[in-house]
Design an enzyme around this catalytic site. Structure first.
Site, PDB file in Angstrom:
ATOM      1  N   ASP A   1       3.457   9.493  -0.793  1.00 28.31           N
ATOM      2  CA  ASP A   1       2.343   8.433  -0.464  1.00 28.31           C
ATOM      3  C   ASP A   1       2.230   7.482  -1.493  1.00 28.31           C
ATOM      4  O   ASP A   1       2.083   7.821  -2.572  1.00 28.31           O
ATOM      5  CB  ASP A   1       1.047   9.602  -0.508  1.00 28.31           C
TER       6      ASP A   1
ATOM      7  N   HIS B   1       1.041  -1.200  -0.025  1.00 28.06           N
ATOM      8  CA  HIS B   1      -0.194  -0.048  -0.043  1.00 28.06           C
ATOM      9  C   HIS B   1       0.969   1.474   0.012  1.00 28.06           C
ATOM     10  O   HIS B   1       0.272   2.394  -0.236  1.00 28.06           O
ATOM     11  CB  HIS B   1      -0.913   0.151   1.214  1.00 28.06           C
TER      12      HIS B   1
END
Ligand code: ADQ
Length: 481
Positions: free
Chosen positions: A369, A156
């Site tokens: 991110d 992720h």
């Protein structure tokens, strides 16, 4: 499809309030319901006399099996290695890492202990899908115990460039273990490229295919696997619906009234140093300093619930933001206007959706991110007739898809301030055009699309699992090398 087994660090047990579960937990639970399955992982609890066997629950077609961590495991595996070393490393914050060999050893030991337990739960044709950086070595541990099932991994968070990864003692072991999977999925092609470069230059492996065009196959450490980009999505229609309802909620009404007609700039993040929150505050300060026309006309609200409060770097960040809020408000506030509202709170999804919809600007500027779902949620929540504008960091995975955002360098506070100004004065036509292009992408790449796409790719991988010993796979545990 065969039975699905999902492994994640935190397992959302059925008894936990449904309202707390995010889009990802809901999507994973749906696929388990659909195919029948098992969800295995850490219970979220620390217990110094954990039972060897997992705690179980069942709801519908889904079995849950969770293990507690001991205090020592929680410290070494979760706090020190996963969150204290891998997290900063993968977010390019080498300066924040304090390597401790004991934590690395505990990380490997917890993966081995979880493998010992998981192996007794497996059936020969189960498809296993492991999530995130806490469990990179799990497939290798399962293989050591004779498991031949298809095993997929989804990361992720970003996968770092080889020069950065190599700063971690044990990086070679970590990548070798990653190659025990059949399919490794990342958020972006940039992440795929980073792993393929490592394989080529550090691991003497070979790569077939071009990562800028699509998935690749890697051959390394005596195995072959597929590596691809599977950008995660949200439940776009659901968010649009709850935002439209949330616009009339009591909380959104109160927010609107409190703003007395001022434009709202909104940031929503876990309180994490990867999210670039201090730079964002500085940028807002710069906007007020350099463009006085916005003073008294704009309110910046940052929602940032405290996260990983036990880790020292997070406490430091909190102090920094407390000070910045005080400084900006002290400098610019008037008796009838406070420029920055800073809230260490969580909100229910529908409340958050109503806030997103009311915000003229979504300000999402992580320094790095994997994806950033808040950016996608902000877009999905907008009123099609009068959408807000998104200011987004170019270093969020979401920037690869949301081309209609104003993309910024999150380290350059003056650049962010310029983009904020542009977003605040952007004409309706341009806002609509940009929003439509972003919403078009989000309607196609939903979270169900992501999940189905990934699982189809995992299913398609050649599969050597034995199909000849009925349904009880307990015997595999004894077949270790
Ligand atoms: P996170 O780093 O947690 O996830 P993000 O993708 O933004 O970051 O997801 C946060 C989720 O938490 C969003 O669904 C958001 O709505 C929710 N949230 C945040 N603040 C909240 C608040 N105050 N109240 C309620 N809910 C809040 C990691 C990676 C990301 C990747 C995701 C999914 O770091 O890059 O996008 O996993 O793969």
């Amino acid at each position: 499809m065969a039975r699905l087994v999902i492994v994640s660090n935190r397992v959302a047990m059925p008894r936990e309030r449904a309202g707390r579960a995010g889009g990802l937990a809901v999507a994973l639970r749906e696929s388990l319901q659909q195919h029948g399955g098992l969800w295995f992982g850490w219970s979220g609890e620390v217990n110094d006399a954990p039972s060897a066997e997992p705690r179980r629950a069942r709801q519908g077609r889904v079995d849950y099996a969770v293990l507690d961590l001991t205090t020592e495991e929680h410290k070494g595996f979760y706090l020190e290695f996963s969150n204290g070393m891998l997290w900063p490393l993968c977010h390019y914050r080498l300066g924040l890492i304090e390597f401790r060999r004991s934590a690395w050893d505990t990380y490997l030991a917890v993966n081995a202990r979880f493998a010992d337990q998981l192996v007794t739960q497996l059936k020969p044709d189960d498809v296993i899908w492991i999530h995130d950086y806490h469990f990179i070595p799990l497939a290798a541990e399962l293989r050591r115990r004779g498991v031949q099932n298809r095993i997929g991994f989804f990361m992720h968070i970003p996968f770092p460039a080889p020069e950065v990864l190599a700063a971690l003692p044990g990086h070679d072991r970590l990548v070798r273990d990653l190659c025990a999977y059949d399919l490794v999925g990342f958020q972006t092609r940039g992440d795929v490229r980073a792993l393929t470069e490592y394989i080529l230059h550090e691991a003497e492996g070979t790569v077939i295919g071009n990562s800028t065009e699509g998935d690749v196959r890697i051959a390394a450490f005596g195995r072959e696997l597929r590596v691809g980009a599977f950008p995660i999505g949200i439940d776009t229609q659901d968010f649009a619906d709850i935002a439209a309802e949330g616009a009339n909620s009591d909380e959104t009404q109160r927010l609107t009234e409190s703003l007395v007609g001022r434009a709202l700039v909104l940031g929503v993040d876990r309180l994490d140093y990867s999210k670039g929150i201090p730079q964002r505050f500085e940028a807002f300060q710069h906007l007020l300093g350099s463009r006085p026309e916005h003073r008294g006309k704009v309110t910046f609200m940052q929602v940032a619930p405290i996260s990983r409060g036990e880790v020292a770097q997070y406490r430091k960040l909190r102090n920094e933001l407390d000070a910045l809020t005080g400084r900006i408000n002290g400098k610019f506030a008037e008796f009838d206007w406070v420029p920055v509202r800073y809230l260490n709170k969580s909100f229910a999804r529908n409340t958050l959706a109503g806030f997103y919809r009311h915000a003229r600007v979504g300000l999402i500027t992580p320094l790095r991110d994997g994806m950033n779902l808040v950016a996608k949620e902000y877009v999905a929540s907008q009123n099609p007739a009068d959408p807000g504008a998104l200011v987004l960091s170019r270093f969020a995975g979401a920037a690869r898809e949301l081309k209609g955002a104003l993309l910024v360098n999150p380290y350059d506070t003056e650049h962010i301030a310029d983009a904020l100004h542009r977003a605040l004065v952007m004409p309706l036509d341009e806002r609509r055009q940009r929003w439509e292009s972003m919403m078009g992408v989000l309607k196609v790449n939903t979270i169900s699309h992501w999940r189905e796409n990934y699982l189809a790719a995992l299913q398609a991988e050649g599969h050597p699992a034995a199909h000849d010993n009925g349904h009880d796979n307990g015997g595999l545990a004894g077949a270790a090398e």
